[in-house]
Design an enzyme around this catalytic site. Structure first.
Site, PDB file in Angstrom:
ATOM      1  N   ASP A   1       2.211  -0.941  -8.996  1.00  0.00           N
ATOM      2  CA  ASP A   1       0.995  -2.213  -9.445  1.00  0.00           C
ATOM      3  C   ASP A   1       2.152  -3.388  -9.706  1.00  0.00           C
ATOM      4  OD1 ASP A   1      -0.814  -0.322  -8.959  1.00  0.00           O
ATOM      5  OD2 ASP A   1      -1.084   0.076 -11.142  1.00  0.00           O
TER       6      ASP A   1
ATOM      7  N   ASP B   1      -4.671   3.995  -4.044  1.00  0.00           N
ATOM      8  CA  ASP B   1      -4.451   2.687  -4.530  1.00  0.00           C
ATOM      9  C   ASP B   1      -3.155   1.953  -3.758  1.00  0.00           C
ATOM     10  OD1 ASP B   1      -5.639   4.290  -6.429  1.00  0.00           O
ATOM     11  OD2 ASP B   1      -6.191   2.438  -7.710  1.00  0.00           O
TER      12      ASP B   1
END
Length: 368
Positions: A107, A166
């Site tokens: 991320d 993700d």
């Protein structure tokens, strides 16, 4: 003579139908054109405050929104907007340098896609120098890496691998951008190898993805990351790349299932296979981006998917407020083996998780 003309018309008919279907992704009514929507959403970005990860670093939702605004500005040849977006980044070289993300998580590393896109647009070497280390360190194992992280690296995968869906946007986006600006095949090879492994491990027979192996729910935005990640990778993956057939297979299988789960208004639900669940816009925008790009590149049958893509785009615009904020956006979501958890996730207006993907659709529609 008439017979020859008739035969010629029959031969031309499929081509004309194809053109007609692809034209569905043009000629939008006033208020729905990609340029209008792109301008509204991207100019809002330059007035927004930073959305920080853990209160410390530029977060991935802001990175997506920033990157989407930049891609729109480049597509629209809006030099004034490009300068505004550059000016915002300039602080990261000086007074806001501490906001540059550290390089220890998918991320955070995906931030590198932003300076690499700025380099692509401006050719300012400073952006490239900031961006490439984010791509490189996804494969450079730190000394304090955990045993499972080292095990992934020993197999040729990123040490940041965790088998959350993700990841297949977070890893793919920075590696493909690094490939785009360097033409070094190691970056695209990495992304492709990782994607194949995620497809083999996580894709269900119906083409969709559980949020994680231990969370058997088809969460909308999670599947959106996979759809957008495969789309971005296929855009840059060489036609003769050994992994392209497998990735294209995964993409096509997913697109078929997504078309079946498109809800009556043209979008998708927070839980894709639950018709009682609420319409969620961030995942819907990601799927729309995948549809538009697939039709324009000839990966998807235009007759079948162009109408679905147009319907989705028109519906997405209806969720944009007068303040240029998207409604009905699921907040940041961790995984949880509890269906009600996904039902009850708070919904926001203007959350960057959707503001950015709307701009991906804009740019896809603007591209030839």
């Amino acid at each position: 003579m008439y017979k020859k003309v008739f035969t010629l018309l029959l031969l031309l008919l499929p081509f004309q139908l194809l053109i007609a279907q692809k034209s569905l992704l043009k000629n939008f009514p006033e208020g729905y054109t990609p340029d209008e929507i792109g301008r509204r959403i991207s100019y809002r970005f330059v007035t927004e405050k930073h959305a920080l990860h853990a209160g410390k670093w530029i977060g991935y939702p802001e990175t997506f929104y920033w990157n989407g605004s930049l891609k729109y500005a480049a597509a629209a040849k809006d030099k004034a907007l490009i300068k505004l977006l550059q000016a915002r980044f300039e602080h990261l070289f000086t007074t806001e340098k501490a906001l540059l993300p550290i390089k220890n998580h998918v991320d955070l590393n995906m931030f590198g896609s932003l300076p690499l896109e700025l380099y692509w647009v401006t050719k300012d070497e400073r952006y490239k120098e900031v961006g490439l280390p984010y791509a490189d360190t996804q494969w450079e194992v730190p000394e304090d890496a955990k045993p499972e992280e080292k095990a992934w690296a020993e197999k040729g995968y990123s040490w940041q691998t965790r088998l959350w869906i993700d990841d297949m946007y977070m890893i793919t986006i920075v590696q493909t951008h690094a490939y785009k600006v360097t033409n070094d095949s190691k970056y695209i090879d990495r992304a492709a190898k990782e994607m194949v492994m995620y497809l083999d491990e996580l894709q269900r027979p119906n083409g969709l993805f559980y949020h994680a192996p231990d969370v058997p729910f088809y969460w909308g935005r999670g599947n959106g990351w996979m759809a957008a990640g495969m789309t971005e990778l296929l855009r840059y993956l060489p036609k003769n790349h050994k992994d392209r057939p497998r990735i294209m297979e995964g993409y096509l299988t997913m697109m078929k299932s997504l078309k079946e789960y498109q809800n009556p208004e043209g979008l998708w639900n927070q839980l894709l296979d639950d018709p009682e669940c609420w319409t969620e816009t961030s995942g819907s925008a990601m799927f729309t981006f995948a549809f538009i790009t697939g039709v324009k590149n000839g990966w998807l049958d235009a007759k079948e998917y162009a109408p679905a893509a147009r319907k989705a785009w028109m519906a997405l615009v209806n969720y944009l407020t007068e303040k240029n904020q998207v409604r009905e956006i699921c907040v940041g979501t961790n995984k949880k083996n509890d269906k009600q958890y996904y039902y009850d996730r708070p919904r926001r207006t203007g959350d960057f998780h959707a503001q950015g993907p709307y701009l991906w659709c804009v740019v896809a529609l603007m591209e030839k």
